[in-house]
Write a protein that holds these residues in place. Structure first.
Motif, PDB file in Angstrom:
ATOM      1  N   PRO A  82       0.826  -1.208   0.000  1.00 39.99           N
ATOM      2  CA  PRO A  82       0.000   0.000   0.000  1.00 39.99           C
ATOM      3  C   PRO A  82       0.859   1.256   0.000  1.00 39.99           C
ATOM      4  CG  PRO A  82       0.123  -0.890   2.196  1.00 39.99           C
ATOM      5  CD  PRO A  82       0.851  -1.870   1.310  1.00 39.99           C
ATOM      6  N   ARG A  83       0.269   2.375  -0.403  1.00 35.25           N
ATOM      7  CA  ARG A  83       0.973   3.656  -0.379  1.00 35.25           C
ATOM      8  C   ARG A  83       0.922   4.302   1.005  1.00 35.25           C
ATOM      9  NH1 ARG A  83      -1.095   6.552  -6.022  1.00 35.25           N
ATOM     10  NH2 ARG A  83      -0.262   4.970  -7.461  1.00 35.25           N
ATOM     11  N   THR A  84      -0.145   4.042   1.728  1.00 37.91           N
ATOM     12  CA  THR A  84      -0.301   4.568   3.086  1.00 37.91           C
ATOM     13  C   THR A  84      -0.806   3.429   3.969  1.00 37.91           C
ATOM     14  OG1 THR A  84      -2.575   5.290   2.668  1.00 37.91           O
ATOM     15  CG2 THR A  84      -0.822   6.895   2.272  1.00 37.91           C
ATOM     16  N   ILE A  85      -0.707   3.605   5.269  1.00 35.14           N
ATOM     17  CA  ILE A  85      -1.128   2.531   6.172  1.00 35.14           C
ATOM     18  C   ILE A  85      -2.235   2.960   7.125  1.00 35.14           C
ATOM     19  CG2 ILE A  85       0.538   2.956   8.029  1.00 35.14           C
ATOM     20  CD1 ILE A  85      -0.601  -0.470   6.561  1.00 35.14           C
ATOM     21  N   ILE A  86      -2.415   4.246   7.361  1.00 34.56           N
ATOM     22  CA  ILE A  86      -3.474   4.706   8.254  1.00 34.56           C
ATOM     23  C   ILE A  86      -4.755   4.887   7.450  1.00 34.56           C
ATOM     24  CG2 ILE A  86      -4.254   6.517   9.818  1.00 34.56           C
ATOM     25  CD1 ILE A  86      -1.377   7.118  10.481  1.00 34.56           C
ATOM     26  N   THR A  87      -5.812   4.192   7.873  1.00 37.04           N
ATOM     27  CA  THR A  87      -7.131   4.321   7.257  1.00 37.04           C
ATOM     28  C   THR A  87      -7.976   5.249   8.112  1.00 37.04           C
ATOM     29  OG1 THR A  87      -7.026   2.079   6.353  1.00 37.04           O
ATOM     30  CG2 THR A  87      -9.201   3.089   6.523  1.00 37.04           C
ATOM     31  N   ARG A  88      -8.622   6.215   7.490  1.00 37.10           N
ATOM     32  CA  ARG A  88      -9.426   7.184   8.243  1.00 37.10           C
ATOM     33  C   ARG A  88     -10.908   6.984   7.957  1.00 37.10           C
ATOM     34  NH1 ARG A  88      -5.968  11.203  10.318  1.00 37.10           N
ATOM     35  NH2 ARG A  88      -3.844  11.019   9.482  1.00 37.10           N
ATOM     36  N   ASN A  89     -11.740   7.320   8.946  1.00 29.78           N
ATOM     37  CA  ASN A  89     -13.183   7.205   8.778  1.00 29.78           C
ATOM     38  C   ASN A  89     -13.879   8.368   9.475  1.00 29.78           C
ATOM     39  OD1 ASN A  89     -14.785   6.332  11.430  1.00 29.78           O
ATOM     40  ND2 ASN A  89     -12.740   5.394  11.525  1.00 29.78           N
ATOM     41  N   THR A  90     -15.107   8.617   9.066  1.00 32.14           N
ATOM     42  CA  THR A  90     -15.907   9.685   9.669  1.00 32.14           C
ATOM     43  C   THR A  90     -17.200   9.126  10.267  1.00 32.14           C
ATOM     44  OG1 THR A  90     -16.935  10.139   7.513  1.00 32.14           O
ATOM     45  CG2 THR A  90     -14.989  11.446   8.107  1.00 32.14           C
ATOM     46  N   SER A  91     -17.222   7.821  10.545  1.00 31.14           N
ATOM     47  CA  SER A  91     -18.433   7.199  11.088  1.00 31.14           C
ATOM     48  C   SER A  91     -18.746   7.771  12.467  1.00 31.14           C
ATOM     49  CB  SER A  91     -18.248   5.687  11.194  1.00 31.14           C
ATOM     50  OG  SER A  91     -17.994   5.114   9.928  1.00 31.14           O
ATOM     51  N   ASP A 120     -20.625   6.604  14.814  1.00 27.40           N
ATOM     52  CA  ASP A 120     -20.945   5.642  15.874  1.00 27.40           C
ATOM     53  C   ASP A 120     -19.759   4.753  16.248  1.00 27.40           C
ATOM     54  OD1 ASP A 120     -20.946   4.272  13.482  1.00 27.40           O
ATOM     55  OD2 ASP A 120     -22.723   3.073  13.928  1.00 27.40           O
ATOM     56  N   VAL A 121     -18.548   5.157  15.856  1.00 27.41           N
ATOM     57  CA  VAL A 121     -17.354   4.444  16.314  1.00 27.41           C
ATOM     58  C   VAL A 121     -16.447   5.440  17.025  1.00 27.41           C
ATOM     59  CG1 VAL A 121     -17.442   2.678  14.525  1.00 27.41           C
ATOM     60  CG2 VAL A 121     -16.138   4.762  14.114  1.00 27.41           C
ATOM     61  N   GLY A 122     -15.692   4.930  17.998  1.00 27.88           N
ATOM     62  CA  GLY A 122     -14.936   5.829  18.858  1.00 27.88           C
ATOM     63  C   GLY A 122     -13.539   6.152  18.389  1.00 27.88           C
ATOM     64  N   PHE A 123     -13.274   6.052  17.108  1.00 26.10           N
ATOM     65  CA  PHE A 123     -11.949   6.377  16.571  1.00 26.10           C
ATOM     66  C   PHE A 123     -12.110   6.910  15.161  1.00 26.10           C
ATOM     67  CE2 PHE A 123     -12.983   1.990  15.631  1.00 26.10           C
ATOM     68  CZ  PHE A 123     -12.701   1.888  14.282  1.00 26.10           C
ATOM     69  N   ASP A 124     -11.135   7.697  14.725  1.00 24.63           N
ATOM     70  CA  ASP A 124     -11.210   8.231  13.367  1.00 24.63           C
ATOM     71  C   ASP A 124     -10.104   7.699  12.463  1.00 24.63           C
ATOM     72  OD1 ASP A 124      -8.954   9.563  14.249  1.00 24.63           O
ATOM     73  OD2 ASP A 124      -9.704  11.576  13.810  1.00 24.63           O
ATOM     74  N   ARG A 167      -4.231  11.235  17.293  1.00 21.20           N
ATOM     75  CA  ARG A 167      -5.461  10.709  17.869  1.00 21.20           C
ATOM     76  C   ARG A 167      -5.249   9.208  18.007  1.00 21.20           C
ATOM     77  NH1 ARG A 167      -6.129  15.340  18.378  1.00 21.20           N
ATOM     78  NH2 ARG A 167      -7.852  16.682  17.781  1.00 21.20           N
ATOM     79  N   PRO A 168      -5.954   8.529  18.899  1.00 19.89           N
ATOM     80  CA  PRO A 168      -5.732   7.091  19.056  1.00 19.89           C
ATOM     81  C   PRO A 168      -5.897   6.334  17.741  1.00 19.89           C
ATOM     82  CG  PRO A 168      -7.068   7.918  20.866  1.00 19.89           C
ATOM     83  CD  PRO A 168      -6.938   9.046  19.889  1.00 19.89           C
ATOM     84  N   ILE A 169      -4.950   5.456  17.447  1.00 19.86           N
ATOM     85  CA  ILE A 169      -5.013   4.584  16.278  1.00 19.86           C
ATOM     86  C   ILE A 169      -5.547   3.234  16.734  1.00 19.86           C
ATOM     87  CG2 ILE A 169      -3.663   3.314  14.563  1.00 19.86           C
ATOM     88  CD1 ILE A 169      -1.832   5.683  14.300  1.00 19.86           C
ATOM     89  N   ALA A 170      -6.573   2.736  16.061  1.00 16.09           N
ATOM     90  CA  ALA A 170      -7.210   1.475  16.433  1.00 16.09           C
ATOM     91  C   ALA A 170      -6.680   0.331  15.569  1.00 16.09           C
ATOM     92  CB  ALA A 170      -8.725   1.591  16.271  1.00 16.09           C
ATOM     93  N   PHE A 171      -6.280  -0.748  16.221  1.00 11.38           N
ATOM     94  CA  PHE A 171      -5.914  -1.987  15.555  1.00 11.38           C
ATOM     95  C   PHE A 171      -7.029  -3.008  15.790  1.00 11.38           C
ATOM     96  CE2 PHE A 171      -1.910   0.103  16.099  1.00 11.38           C
ATOM     97  CZ  PHE A 171      -1.061  -0.379  15.113  1.00 11.38           C
ATOM     98  N   GLY A 172      -7.317  -3.806  14.775  1.00 13.89           N
ATOM     99  CA  GLY A 172      -8.312  -4.858  14.937  1.00 13.89           C
ATOM    100  C   GLY A 172      -9.717  -4.438  14.603  1.00 13.89           C
ATOM    101  N   THR A 173      -9.870  -3.346  13.879  1.00 15.48           N
ATOM    102  CA  THR A 173     -11.204  -2.880  13.520  1.00 15.48           C
ATOM    103  C   THR A 173     -11.750  -3.582  12.286  1.00 15.48           C
ATOM    104  OG1 THR A 173     -10.278  -1.122  12.139  1.00 15.48           O
ATOM    105  CG2 THR A 173     -10.683  -0.606  14.453  1.00 15.48           C
ATOM    106  N   PRO A 179      -0.899   7.291  21.041  1.00 13.40           N
ATOM    107  CA  PRO A 179      -1.892   6.385  21.646  1.00 13.40           C
ATOM    108  C   PRO A 179      -2.439   5.358  20.654  1.00 13.40           C
ATOM    109  CG  PRO A 179      -2.877   8.514  21.174  1.00 13.40           C
ATOM    110  CD  PRO A 179      -1.402   8.665  20.893  1.00 13.40           C
ATOM    111  N   LEU A 180      -2.810   4.191  21.200  1.00 12.02           N
ATOM    112  CA  LEU A 180      -3.373   3.124  20.367  1.00 12.02           C
ATOM    113  C   LEU A 180      -4.371   2.314  21.174  1.00 12.02           C
ATOM    114  CD1 LEU A 180      -2.172   0.028  21.141  1.00 12.02           C
ATOM    115  CD2 LEU A 180      -0.076   1.067  20.323  1.00 12.02           C
ATOM    116  N   THR A 181      -5.278   1.665  20.453  1.00 15.03           N
ATOM    117  CA  THR A 181      -6.172   0.666  21.038  1.00 15.03           C
ATOM    118  C   THR A 181      -6.079  -0.589  20.186  1.00 15.03           C
ATOM    119  OG1 THR A 181      -8.110   1.368  19.755  1.00 15.03           O
ATOM    120  CG2 THR A 181      -7.760   2.437  21.895  1.00 15.03           C
TER     121      THR A 181
END
Length: 357
Positions: free
Chosen positions: A53-62, A64-68, A127-133, A161-163
């Protein structure tokens, strides 16, 4: 009725309804010959393809989830959880959300260098980065590839920070990194425990560690000072819902920081796979299970709407929430709310990182 393949979750490998994916056909290798001769499903080999991949951080604007933002070191998941909502993503690779999802995996060995580069970008705000989403960061191939650990090393170095959400006790291997981060308010872990019944767990999540091993991991993480939650996800009517109170009790006994639950979700191609799984493993109650799921999801197999997709709706959803709240009160759970610190972040060392310190 579809036959269950040894140590796999899905019983099907059919086409994607959205992408017109053709069904996989035998390609003449020795496994196909074995299946033809023996007249039964044979163990399926796991293959791993390197992804660049070109990047590794995936971003979202949902909402109802506690991470972006999140990181997924792997695509596909060998745990083979039949209900996994990430299964449809394999269709983007012209692969089946069924057996392909759990046997034809993708690994991103450049994840840590990519992460380092993204954290060093000018203007990056932590901002916290979530693993396992999406897929499990501690699925079996992590033992060899160690991509998740490499990413955590970068985050530990930069006080980012991470979760982590996982079904695997392999997460305890990284306590040496996670405990010092947790002491700074930078790390929290959630262990997913769906059932305590070995038979149910074996068919629901065939290659995930046994539930007792996951609860042992909770105890070990908590003893190391790492905030650790138990996620009862998903709760499946007439299959696992009767265990809800017992799972809350066992989470409390393990010293979990908190506990949460989510009713089963069956998006896109997951629903037919789940139906086939029910017909194979629980034919006596398949109709009841699906009828109850539909009552939770507004008359459909799945409710994709924000907020209600995580909670369910109707009398069944209300009953689950009531039972859960009573169990939490009984076992004195869910009083703590963990806040991840972001003020300690420093860009990674190196030419770019040092420039913007």
């Amino acid at each position: 009725m579809a036959k269950s393949r040894p140590v796999r979750g899905a019983t099907l490998n059919r086409e994607s309804r959205r992408f017109n994916l053709p069904e996989r056909e035998a390609d003449g290798d020795w496994l196909d010959d074995r299946e033809t001769l023996d007249e039964g499903p044979q163990p399926l080999r796991t293959t791993v393809t390197v992804e660049k991949p070109r990047t590794i951080i995936t971003r979202n604007t949902s909402p109802d989830v506690g991470f972006d933002r999140s990181i997924n070191p792997y695509r596909g998941c060998e745990h083979g959880c039949i209900y996994c909502f990430a299964r449809p993503t394999h269709a983007y690779h012209d692969l089946s959300p069924g057996l392909d999802f759990e046997s034809r995996l993708f690994a991103k060995p450049d994840a840590a260098p990519l992460l380092r580069a993204e954290l060093a970008k000018r203007g990056y705000v932590a901002r916290p980065i979530a693993f396992g989403t999406n897929t499990d960061p501690y699925q079996p191939i992590e033992s060899d590839w160690r991509i998740t650990r490499a990413c955590i090393e970068v985050l530990a170095e930069t006080n980012h920070p991470l979760t982590i959400t996982t079904k695997s006790d392999r997460v305890t291997r990284d306590i040496d990194l996670l405990a010092p981060m947790a002491a700074k308010g930078l790390a929290a872990v959630a262990l997913s425990v769906t059932s305590l019944d070995p038979r149910i767990a074996m068919t629901l999540e065939p290659r995930a560690p046994a539930p007792e091993r996951r609860l042992a991991a909770v105890r070990k993480l908590v003893a190391a000072g790492i905030p650790t939650f138990v996620s009862i996800a998903p709760v499946i009517p007439a299959i696992t819902d009767h265990e809800l109170e017992h799972l809350v009790e066992r989470a409390a006994q393990a010293g979990a920081t908190g506990v949460r639950f989510i009713p089963v979700r069956l998006p896109f191609e997951v629903a037919p796979l789940f139906r086939a799984w029910l017909e194979t493993h629980f034919p006596d109650r398949a109709g009841k299970v699906m009828a109850t799921i539909q009552s939770l999801r507004g008359g459909r197999d799945n409710d994709p709407d924000f907020f209600s997709r995580m909670r369910g709706q109707g009398p069944w959803a209300d009953l689950l929430r009531t039972r859960f709240k009573i169990a939490c009160r009984k076992h004195d759970m869910n009083h703590e709310h963990i806040m991840m610190r972001t003020d300690l972040f420093r860009p990674p060392a190196g030419p770019q990182g040092e420039l913007f310190r």
